[in-house]
Motif scaffolding. Structure first.
Motif, mmCIF file in Angstrom:
data_model
loop_
_atom_site.group_PDB
_atom_site.id
_atom_site.type_symbol
_atom_site.label_atom_id
_atom_site.label_comp_id
_atom_site.label_asym_id
_atom_site.label_seq_id
_atom_site.Cartn_x
_atom_site.Cartn_y
_atom_site.Cartn_z
ATOM 1 N N ALA A 48 6.106 22.121 -23.716
ATOM 2 C CA ALA A 48 5.982 21.256 -24.893
ATOM 3 C C ALA A 48 7.274 21.260 -25.683
ATOM 4 N N GLY A 49 7.479 20.183 -26.454
ATOM 5 C CA GLY A 49 8.667 20.069 -27.288
ATOM 6 C C GLY A 49 9.838 19.435 -26.558
ATOM 7 N N ASP A 50 11.052 19.744 -27.020
ATOM 8 C CA ASP A 50 12.279 19.138 -26.475
ATOM 9 C C ASP A 50 12.383 19.260 -24.964
ATOM 10 N N VAL A 51 11.844 20.345 -24.410
ATOM 11 C CA VAL A 51 12.075 20.647 -22.995
ATOM 12 C C VAL A 51 11.128 19.888 -22.069
ATOM 13 N N ALA A 52 10.088 19.272 -22.620
ATOM 14 C CA ALA A 52 9.048 18.653 -21.791
ATOM 15 C C ALA A 52 9.326 17.176 -21.531
ATOM 16 N N ASN A 53 9.396 16.806 -20.262
ATOM 17 C CA ASN A 53 9.462 15.397 -19.869
ATOM 18 C C ASN A 53 8.044 15.016 -19.441
ATOM 19 N N ALA A 54 7.306 14.455 -20.386
ATOM 20 C CA ALA A 54 5.859 14.313 -20.225
ATOM 21 C C ALA A 54 5.446 12.887 -19.925
ATOM 22 N N PHE A 55 4.413 12.751 -19.090
ATOM 23 C CA PHE A 55 3.828 11.427 -18.871
ATOM 24 C C PHE A 55 3.101 11.010 -20.139
ATOM 25 N N HIS A 56 3.443 9.816 -20.631
ATOM 26 C CA HIS A 56 2.871 9.317 -21.878
ATOM 27 C C HIS A 56 1.904 8.178 -21.560
ATOM 28 N N PRO A 57 0.604 8.377 -21.767
ATOM 29 C CA PRO A 57 -0.381 7.346 -21.383
ATOM 30 C C PRO A 57 -0.149 5.997 -22.043
ATOM 31 N N LEU A 58 0.290 6.000 -23.297
ATOM 32 C CA LEU A 58 0.513 4.738 -24.011
ATOM 33 C C LEU A 58 1.684 3.968 -23.418
ATOM 34 N N LEU A 59 2.738 4.703 -23.048
ATOM 35 C CA LEU A 59 3.946 4.065 -22.523
ATOM 36 C C LEU A 59 3.888 3.862 -21.019
ATOM 37 N N GLY A 60 3.009 4.601 -20.354
ATOM 38 C CA GLY A 60 2.848 4.452 -18.913
ATOM 39 C C GLY A 60 3.990 5.030 -18.102
ATOM 40 N N LYS A 61 4.725 5.973 -18.675
ATOM 41 C CA LYS A 61 5.840 6.590 -17.946
ATOM 42 C C LYS A 61 6.166 7.939 -18.573
ATOM 43 N N HIS A 62 7.006 8.681 -17.879
ATOM 44 C CA HIS A 62 7.462 9.959 -18.414
ATOM 45 C C HIS A 62 8.555 9.730 -19.466
ATOM 46 N N LEU A 73 5.933 26.989 -21.897
ATOM 47 C CA LEU A 73 7.377 27.007 -22.078
ATOM 48 C C LEU A 73 7.747 26.045 -23.209
ATOM 49 N N ALA A 74 8.220 26.622 -24.306
ATOM 50 C CA ALA A 74 8.679 25.842 -25.454
ATOM 51 C C ALA A 74 10.119 26.274 -25.720
ATOM 52 N N THR A 75 10.928 26.148 -24.683
ATOM 53 C CA THR A 75 12.284 26.711 -24.692
ATOM 54 C C THR A 75 13.308 25.802 -25.366
ATOM 55 N N GLY A 76 12.894 24.601 -25.759
ATOM 56 C CA GLY A 76 13.761 23.750 -26.568
ATOM 57 C C GLY A 76 14.977 23.227 -25.830
ATOM 58 N N SER A 77 16.059 23.083 -26.571
ATOM 59 C CA SER A 77 17.267 22.485 -26.019
ATOM 60 C C SER A 77 18.483 23.149 -26.655
ATOM 61 N N SER A 78 19.635 22.857 -26.100
ATOM 62 C CA SER A 78 20.891 23.422 -26.594
ATOM 63 C C SER A 78 21.909 22.303 -26.788
ATOM 64 N N PRO A 79 22.793 22.448 -27.773
ATOM 65 C CA PRO A 79 23.823 21.419 -27.977
ATOM 66 C C PRO A 79 24.753 21.327 -26.767
ATOM 67 N N ARG A 80 25.113 20.097 -26.433
ATOM 68 C CA ARG A 80 26.155 19.924 -25.412
ATOM 69 C C ARG A 80 27.475 20.436 -25.980
ATOM 70 N N THR A 109 20.879 19.234 -24.414
ATOM 71 C CA THR A 109 20.329 19.292 -23.068
ATOM 72 C C THR A 109 19.129 20.236 -23.073
ATOM 73 N N PRO A 110 18.054 19.877 -22.381
ATOM 74 C CA PRO A 110 16.859 20.722 -22.379
ATOM 75 C C PRO A 110 17.122 22.046 -21.663
ATOM 76 N N ASN A 111 16.532 23.103 -22.213
ATOM 77 C CA ASN A 111 16.706 24.437 -21.636
ATOM 78 C C ASN A 111 15.711 24.650 -20.495
ATOM 79 N N VAL A 112 16.121 24.198 -19.317
ATOM 80 C CA VAL A 112 15.222 24.219 -18.152
ATOM 81 C C VAL A 112 15.546 25.358 -17.183
ATOM 82 N N GLN A 113 16.476 26.234 -17.542
ATOM 83 C CA GLN A 113 16.952 27.229 -16.582
ATOM 84 C C GLN A 113 15.809 28.101 -16.051
ATOM 85 N N LEU A 114 14.957 28.583 -16.951
ATOM 86 C CA LEU A 114 13.837 29.430 -16.514
ATOM 87 C C LEU A 114 12.924 28.681 -15.560
#
Length: 411
Positions: free
Chosen positions: A277-291, A108-115, A244-249
């Motif tokens: 991946a991309g704007d829509v992904a809230n990913a765990f980042h190993p370097l930062l230790g958080k999503h 899912l690389a559905t990106g985001s939409s303007p508020r 806002t991330p396009n998470v509807q699907l």
């Protein structure tokens, strides 16, 4: 088409195209289906608020790949059609044209939409948002006939479009709720640099602005009314108040969603066969230790390469230092790192902020969390190395232009 090996990518964006490219580069010879809601083939978005908007770049320069690339690499590119549902049990997606596509792995690389604004007058003609190439075309055309432009929101998109409007010869007013532009992102000291930049280039920057309505005349935007009763006249109103991330699907399919699609360091969602991946992904980042969810070009460029490799079963993790850049007037800037608002102890400057030739560092616990180089070049790799090292640095050396940044890594 059998689905036992088919890889489906939803979102014919930079992220989607890079995922398809990586699948082929890594030797995957099964079916790849890339589905996009826009009629354009995948393109890059940064020029939409920069050179393309300014008329300095041709449309063809936006595209990720030449038109023939998709056929040459046996990528089934389906444009102008939206994916309407994901059936996780059946391993298939439904499309708006009534067709279905089965998948073994789904990205899912559905990106985001303007508020969108929900103010009176927000639906008037001449109220414009910037997200797609078509949006950029409309804004550029509007600038050509506009003598006065109002920009609502002094984030990156708002400031870049303000700079483009000034380049087009319009009078520009920027309206921002906060005390300074980019205040949450950069903090007071560095935000002031961008406030001064726009004022020096003739922008009427009004901070602390509360907007009550967009006024109109014969269905066309004519200005912006503020809570103090004042009125900003404008032929065009640009709105840049975040995305806002396009998470509807994903949400409708029952995937874990929290400010984006919640994924691990491999960019795998709560369903092991679905990635994001991309704007829509809230990913765990190993370097930062958080999503973290990063809304910038470098993420859309690089993250899908990790996702595609993970889809193929490779043991990978996405841990690049977050990066973005901007160009406004005679200011060019790169930023590397990640800092939450109030998530740092101090800001250290190296160089001359008054001349807008400097590097700013955000520190926490003596460590460099992020750095921004403004009109100073060939230093971003060293800044990223400082961020990645996670080691305390000497503040005096950090602020001294005579001390090579490379010497501070590991020191």
């Amino acid at each position: 088409m059998t689905t036992d090996r088919t890889h489906v990518i939803v979102g014919a964006s930079l992220a989607g195209a890079k995922a398809a490219e990586t699948l082929r580069a890594e030797g995957f010879d099964g079916p790849v289906v890339l589905i996009g809601e826009e009629s354009d083939r995948p393109y890059e978005r940064p020029p939409l608020s920069k050179d393309y908007l300014l008329g300095k770049a041709e449309r063809e320069t936006l595209y990720v790949h030449p038109r023939e690339w998709y056929a040459e690499h046996d990528v089934d590119l389906r444009l102008g059609v939206a994916v309407t549902a994901i059936d996780r049990a059946a391993h298939e997606v439904s499309l708006a044209d009534g067709s279905k596509a089965g998948y073994a792995r789904l990205l899912l690389a559905t990106g985001s939409s303007p508020r969108r604004l929900s103010l009176p007058g927000a639906d008037l003609d001449g109220v414009l948002y910037l997200r797609s190439a078509g949006d950029s075309d409309r804004i550029r055309t509007a600038f050509q006939g506009a003598s006065r432009v109002a920009v609502i929101g002094a984030g990156w998109i708002g400031l870049e479009t303000a700079a483009a409007a000034r380049a087009a010869g319009a009078e520009v007013t920027v309206l921002e709720m906060a005390e300074l532009p980019l205040l949450r992102v950069l903090g007071r000291q560095v935000a002031q640099v961008f406030a001064d930049l726009h004022k020096d280039n003739g922008v009427d920057l009004r901070c602390g602005a509360q907007i009550t309505e967009i006024t109109g005349r014969d269905g066309q935007a004519a200005g912006v009314r503020l809570a103090d009763g004042s009125h900003v006249e404008a032929d065009v109103v640009i709105v840049g108040v975040g995305i806002t991330p396009n998470v509807q699907l994903a949400s409708a399919a029952g995937l874990e969603v929290d400010n984006g699609i919640w994924v691990d360091a491999q960019l795998r969602s709560s369903d092991p066969d679905i990635f994001a991946a991309g704007d829509v992904a809230n990913a765990f980042h190993p370097l930062l230790g958080k999503h973290v969810r990063v809304e910038h070009w470098a993420n859309a460029l690089n993250q899908p390469q990790t996702a595609a490799k993970a889809m193929l079963g490779q043991d990978v993790a996405y841990d690049l230092v977050p990066y973005f850049f901007t160009d406004q007037y005679d200011l060019g800037m790169e930023y590397a790192g990640y800092v939450e608002p109030d998530g740092y102890d101090e800001v250290i400057f190296r160089g001359d902020a008054g001349r807008r030739e400097f590097i700013a560092f955000w520190l926490g616990g003596g460590r460099v969390l992020a750095g921004m180089n403004v009109n100073v070049w060939d230093v971003n790799d060293a800044i990223q190395a400082l961020v990645r090292s996670g080691q305390p640095v000497n503040s005096a050396a950090l602020s001294d232009p005579e001390t090579p940044l490379e010497s501070l890594v590991g020191g």
